[in-house]
Structures are given as C-alpha cells and as structure tokens.
Scaffold this motif. Structure first.
Motif, PDB file in Angstrom:
ATOM      1  N   PRO A 247       0.816  -1.215   0.000  1.00 39.22           N
ATOM      2  CA  PRO A 247       0.000   0.000   0.000  1.00 39.22           C
ATOM      3  C   PRO A 247       0.854   1.271   0.000  1.00 39.22           C
ATOM      4  O   PRO A 247       1.881   1.345   0.669  1.00 39.22           O
ATOM      5  CB  PRO A 247      -0.801  -0.121   1.313  1.00 39.22           C
ATOM      6  CG  PRO A 247      -0.690  -1.542   1.731  1.00 39.22           C
ATOM      7  CD  PRO A 247       0.621  -2.025   1.221  1.00 39.22           C
ATOM      8  N   TRP A 248       0.416   2.238  -0.770  1.00 35.55           N
ATOM      9  CA  TRP A 248       0.983   3.582  -0.669  1.00 35.55           C
ATOM     10  C   TRP A 248       0.217   4.314   0.414  1.00 35.55           C
ATOM     11  O   TRP A 248      -1.014   4.384   0.396  1.00 35.55           O
ATOM     12  CB  TRP A 248       0.865   4.315  -1.997  1.00 35.55           C
ATOM     13  CG  TRP A 248       1.723   3.731  -3.078  1.00 35.55           C
ATOM     14  CD1 TRP A 248       1.349   2.800  -4.008  1.00 35.55           C
ATOM     15  CD2 TRP A 248       3.105   4.017  -3.328  1.00 35.55           C
ATOM     16  NE1 TRP A 248       2.415   2.487  -4.828  1.00 35.55           N
ATOM     17  CE2 TRP A 248       3.511   3.223  -4.435  1.00 35.55           C
ATOM     18  CE3 TRP A 248       4.040   4.864  -2.740  1.00 35.55           C
ATOM     19  CZ2 TRP A 248       4.804   3.260  -4.953  1.00 35.55           C
ATOM     20  CZ3 TRP A 248       5.327   4.907  -3.251  1.00 35.55           C
ATOM     21  CH2 TRP A 248       5.696   4.105  -4.342  1.00 35.55           C
ATOM     22  N   HIS A 249       0.934   4.887   1.361  1.00 35.77           N
ATOM     23  CA  HIS A 249       0.289   5.495   2.524  1.00 35.77           C
ATOM     24  C   HIS A 249      -0.203   6.918   2.238  1.00 35.77           C
ATOM     25  O   HIS A 249      -1.226   7.353   2.773  1.00 35.77           O
ATOM     26  CB  HIS A 249       1.273   5.525   3.699  1.00 35.77           C
ATOM     27  CG  HIS A 249       0.665   5.828   5.014  1.00 35.77           C
ATOM     28  ND1 HIS A 249      -0.054   4.909   5.749  1.00 35.77           N
ATOM     29  CD2 HIS A 249       0.644   6.975   5.752  1.00 35.77           C
ATOM     30  CE1 HIS A 249      -0.472   5.454   6.872  1.00 35.77           C
ATOM     31  NE2 HIS A 249      -0.069   6.714   6.898  1.00 35.77           N
ATOM     32  N   ALA A 250       0.550   7.638   1.397  1.00 32.26           N
ATOM     33  CA  ALA A 250       0.234   9.057   1.183  1.00 32.26           C
ATOM     34  C   ALA A 250       0.918   9.553  -0.085  1.00 32.26           C
ATOM     35  O   ALA A 250       1.827   8.908  -0.614  1.00 32.26           O
ATOM     36  CB  ALA A 250       0.714   9.886   2.378  1.00 32.26           C
ATOM     37  N   TRP A 268       4.479   8.138  -1.314  1.00 35.04           N
ATOM     38  CA  TRP A 268       5.299   7.626  -0.218  1.00 35.04           C
ATOM     39  C   TRP A 268       4.635   6.399   0.407  1.00 35.04           C
ATOM     40  O   TRP A 268       3.414   6.385   0.629  1.00 35.04           O
ATOM     41  CB  TRP A 268       5.482   8.684   0.862  1.00 35.04           C
ATOM     42  CG  TRP A 268       6.406   9.810   0.478  1.00 35.04           C
ATOM     43  CD1 TRP A 268       7.111   9.948  -0.677  1.00 35.04           C
ATOM     44  CD2 TRP A 268       6.714  10.960   1.273  1.00 35.04           C
ATOM     45  NE1 TRP A 268       7.850  11.104  -0.661  1.00 35.04           N
ATOM     46  CE2 TRP A 268       7.629  11.750   0.524  1.00 35.04           C
ATOM     47  CE3 TRP A 268       6.315  11.400   2.529  1.00 35.04           C
ATOM     48  CZ2 TRP A 268       8.152  12.956   1.012  1.00 35.04           C
ATOM     49  CZ3 TRP A 268       6.832  12.594   3.020  1.00 35.04           C
ATOM     50  CH2 TRP A 268       7.736  13.362   2.269  1.00 35.04           C
ATOM     51  N   VAL A 269       5.443   5.416   0.723  1.00 33.80           N
ATOM     52  CA  VAL A 269       4.936   4.207   1.391  1.00 33.80           C
ATOM     53  C   VAL A 269       4.597   4.499   2.849  1.00 33.80           C
ATOM     54  O   VAL A 269       3.677   3.894   3.410  1.00 33.80           O
ATOM     55  CB  VAL A 269       5.960   3.059   1.269  1.00 33.80           C
ATOM     56  CG1 VAL A 269       5.602   1.892   2.185  1.00 33.80           C
ATOM     57  CG2 VAL A 269       6.040   2.582  -0.187  1.00 33.80           C
ATOM     58  N   ALA A 274       8.303   7.421  10.541  1.00 29.84           N
ATOM     59  CA  ALA A 274       7.479   6.232  10.788  1.00 29.84           C
ATOM     60  C   ALA A 274       8.208   5.172  11.600  1.00 29.84           C
ATOM     61  O   ALA A 274       7.567   4.348  12.262  1.00 29.84           O
ATOM     62  CB  ALA A 274       7.001   5.634   9.467  1.00 29.84           C
ATOM     63  N   ILE A 275       9.541   5.167  11.571  1.00 24.90           N
ATOM     64  CA  ILE A 275      10.285   4.204  12.374  1.00 24.90           C
ATOM     65  C   ILE A 275       9.952   4.358  13.853  1.00 24.90           C
ATOM     66  O   ILE A 275      10.064   3.398  14.631  1.00 24.90           O
ATOM     67  CB  ILE A 275      11.809   4.360  12.137  1.00 24.90           C
ATOM     68  CG1 ILE A 275      12.588   3.205  12.762  1.00 24.90           C
ATOM     69  CG2 ILE A 275      12.304   5.713  12.624  1.00 24.90           C
ATOM     70  CD1 ILE A 275      12.329   1.857  12.157  1.00 24.90           C
ATOM     71  N   GLY A 280       2.808   3.593   8.207  1.00 25.48           N
ATOM     72  CA  GLY A 280       3.373   3.205   6.932  1.00 25.48           C
ATOM     73  C   GLY A 280       4.661   2.409   7.048  1.00 25.48           C
ATOM     74  O   GLY A 280       5.213   1.989   6.025  1.00 25.48           O
ATOM     75  N   LEU A 281       5.140   2.192   8.250  1.00 25.38           N
ATOM     76  CA  LEU A 281       6.377   1.430   8.458  1.00 25.38           C
ATOM     77  C   LEU A 281       6.201  -0.008   7.988  1.00 25.38           C
ATOM     78  O   LEU A 281       5.228  -0.675   8.332  1.00 25.38           O
ATOM     79  CB  LEU A 281       6.745   1.450   9.940  1.00 25.38           C
ATOM     80  CG  LEU A 281       7.902   0.567  10.399  1.00 25.38           C
ATOM     81  CD1 LEU A 281       9.200   0.963   9.706  1.00 25.38           C
ATOM     82  CD2 LEU A 281       8.040   0.647  11.918  1.00 25.38           C
ATOM     83  N   ARG A 282       7.157  -0.485   7.186  1.00 19.16           N
ATOM     84  CA  ARG A 282       7.174  -1.858   6.700  1.00 19.16           C
ATOM     85  C   ARG A 282       8.312  -2.616   7.375  1.00 19.16           C
ATOM     86  O   ARG A 282       9.409  -2.085   7.544  1.00 19.16           O
ATOM     87  CB  ARG A 282       7.384  -1.896   5.176  1.00 19.16           C
ATOM     88  CG  ARG A 282       6.465  -1.009   4.366  1.00 19.16           C
ATOM     89  CD  ARG A 282       5.061  -1.485   4.336  1.00 19.16           C
ATOM     90  NE  ARG A 282       4.939  -2.838   3.814  1.00 19.16           N
ATOM     91  CZ  ARG A 282       3.774  -3.510   3.757  1.00 19.16           C
ATOM     92  NH1 ARG A 282       2.655  -2.955   4.222  1.00 19.16           N
ATOM     93  NH2 ARG A 282       3.729  -4.721   3.259  1.00 19.16           N
TER      94      ARG A 282
END
Length: 300
Positions: A247-250, A268-269, A274-275, A280-282
């Motif tokens: 997914p693209w977050h934004a 942006w993913v 996000a860390i 959106g953190l993967r």
C-alpha cells in the motif's frame, strides 16, 4: 551486461531508454536518478539548465529515489537521528542515502525498461545496519511510465523500510493557479517539530496548486490510493492501487518557492519518522521481498 545505450547530457554520460519521442535519461551513478522523461516529445519532469553535477543529490529535478526512509527523523527533537529496536541511536540523512549513492544497472531493454540496483555497503551500514537489495525498475508504457521500488531483505534480521518518490513535474510557476490536484478521500497532515504527524484535517476532492494548504503537506489516504495532476495541456494520473504492490500510505505536495517552475507530487509508502510512530512502516523478514508499484498515465 551488454553495452549500455547512452546519451551525453549537460556534460554527463547518461543511460538512455526508449525511442525518439518517448524516452528516459537516467544517472545510475548519481543515486539512480531519473533525469529526463520525455513523453510524445515533451518533457514531463523538470530539470534545471544549470544543474550542479558536482552535487547531483542536491539538484531540484527529475525523480530522486528515497530509501530506506523518506522525510526527516527525530530523536528528542533532534533531526537526522533515529533509534533502532535495541535502543541504539543512528544517524540518517533526510530521505535516506539512496539518492547519494551509485546504483548498478542490472537489467536493461533499450526499447523500454531498466533496472538499477543498490546494495548495502560500508557506506550504508552505520546509519542503517541491515543487509538489503534495493531495485528501482523503470518501464515506459504507451501512455506513461511504471516504476517499481523493490526491497529485498538479504540479512538475518527483520528490516524496516518505507521508500518513496520525489517527482519534480515541469510546470511554469505562472500556471499554478490554472492547475489542480484531485485526490481520493485523504487527510491533510503535516509533521510537527518533534517529528510526529500532526492532527489531520479532512482533505478536499481537489485543490488548485497555488493553495498554500498544499505546501509540504502529506495527503494520507483513508482507503483507495491515487491522484490526478491536471496542468494546462496535460493531465498525469497516478495509479497507486496496483495488484502486487504494497500500500501507498500518502502523497506529499511541495515546491521550493512560489517562483519555482516545478511542482512535486510524491507517492510515499510511509510518513516521515514512521520508524518511531509506525504510520506506513514496513518490516521485511529475512529473505522477504516486496514491491511498491506506481503508474503514471499521461493524457493531453
């Protein structure tokens, strides 16, 4: 690898993919940067005539690749730092390191596509202690461009990432008021001084590009992802709900100033920092690979 098709541009030898009217010029040695994308004889992206090739990562133009993280990161309100799961403080530049490092060309079809690859090294490990392969795959389409950002965890520990794009679209500043950005349901969010996302405001279906609410703003999707950038003579549709893509977050909207002859719409993913906050953190398990795919369709 066969001999690469190249073209001299501003005193640089760039990789060229495509034909006379639809082509890309790329600089693998300078962060894997897409420098020019010409569609039906017209430049879609902005690139300055006086680009400083001694500091290409600082040039406003093309499409810088943002990896492993996008945006600014903070620890105790100090920018450029992040803390890993073990509590170790790490230093990482805004938008990560990919745009500063050379990529290898690992696959190419001179008629339509190229894959550029970045691997972990002594330059990446101090700020990002993970083993990875990061591929950027550019493929020309009859009506546009498809870009795949593929991350593979080649190490033995889970790997965090949230890559993204920084497309600089060519747009004379006098045409901003005549240009619009349409979005699916999304919230407008900005980063607070401590790095956390601020409270979201309900977004609107469309904005004029001279709307100050767009400056340095994240449009966080509530469901479906996408965007449509309409400028005099050209519309660019962002297809972000692509099968097989994470997914693209934004998308983020930004320009350097009101006089800049470019406008940035950036898928942006994840969100900046996000860390720490997780939006959106993967996390990729050892051996796992995943791709973020976007398609840009151009119509007159």
């Amino acid at each position: 690898m066969p001999l690469l098709p190249t073209q001299d541009f501003q005193g640089q030898t760039l990789v060229r993919v495509g034909d006379a009217d639809n082509f890309m010029l790329l600089a693998p040695q300078h962060g894997g940067r897409l420098v020019r994308w010409v569609h039906r004889g017209e430049d879609i992206l902005y690139w300055p005539d006086n680009a400083d090739w001694s500091r290409p990562a600082k040039v406003r133009g093309g499409n810088p690749l943002l990896f492993p993280f996008i945006g600014r990161h903070f620890v105790d309100s100090v920018a450029g730092q992040w803390r890993d799961r073990q509590g170790t403080l790490r230093t990482l530049a805004q938008h990560g390191f990919a745009r500063d490092l050379p990529f290898d060309v690992t696959a190419i079809d001179a008629a339509g596509s190229v894959t550029m690859t970045l691997r972990d090294s002594v330059q990446t490990r101090p700020g990002y202690p993970y083993a990875f392969v990061f591929d950027a795959v550019y493929a020309l389409l009859p009506d546009g461009l498809e870009v795949t950002l593929r991350t593979t965890n080649t190490g033995d520990q889970s790997l965090p990432c949230y890559p993204g794009h920084h497309f600089y679209f060519a747009l004379p500043h006098a045409q901003r008021a005549a240009s619009t950005l349409a979005l699916p349901p999304a919230d407008r969010v900005r980063q607070l001084p401590d790095g956390t996302p601020g409270p979201g405001d309900a977004g609107e279906p469309a904005y004029r590009l001279d709307d100050p609410r767009l400056q340095d703003t994240y449009h966080v999707f509530r469901g479906g992802a996408g965007a449509m950038l309409s400028m005099p003579g050209r519309t660019i549709s962002f297809e972000l709900d692509v099968a097989g893509s994470v997914p693209w977050h934004a998308v983020t909207t930004w320009s350097e100033s009101e006089q800049s002859d470019f406008y940035c719409v950036e898928p942006w993913v994840g969100l900046p920092d996000a860390i720490h906050h997780g939006q959106g953190l993967r996390w990729l398990a050892p051996g796992q690979s995943e791709s973020a795919v976007c398609r840009l369709r151009v119509t007159a």
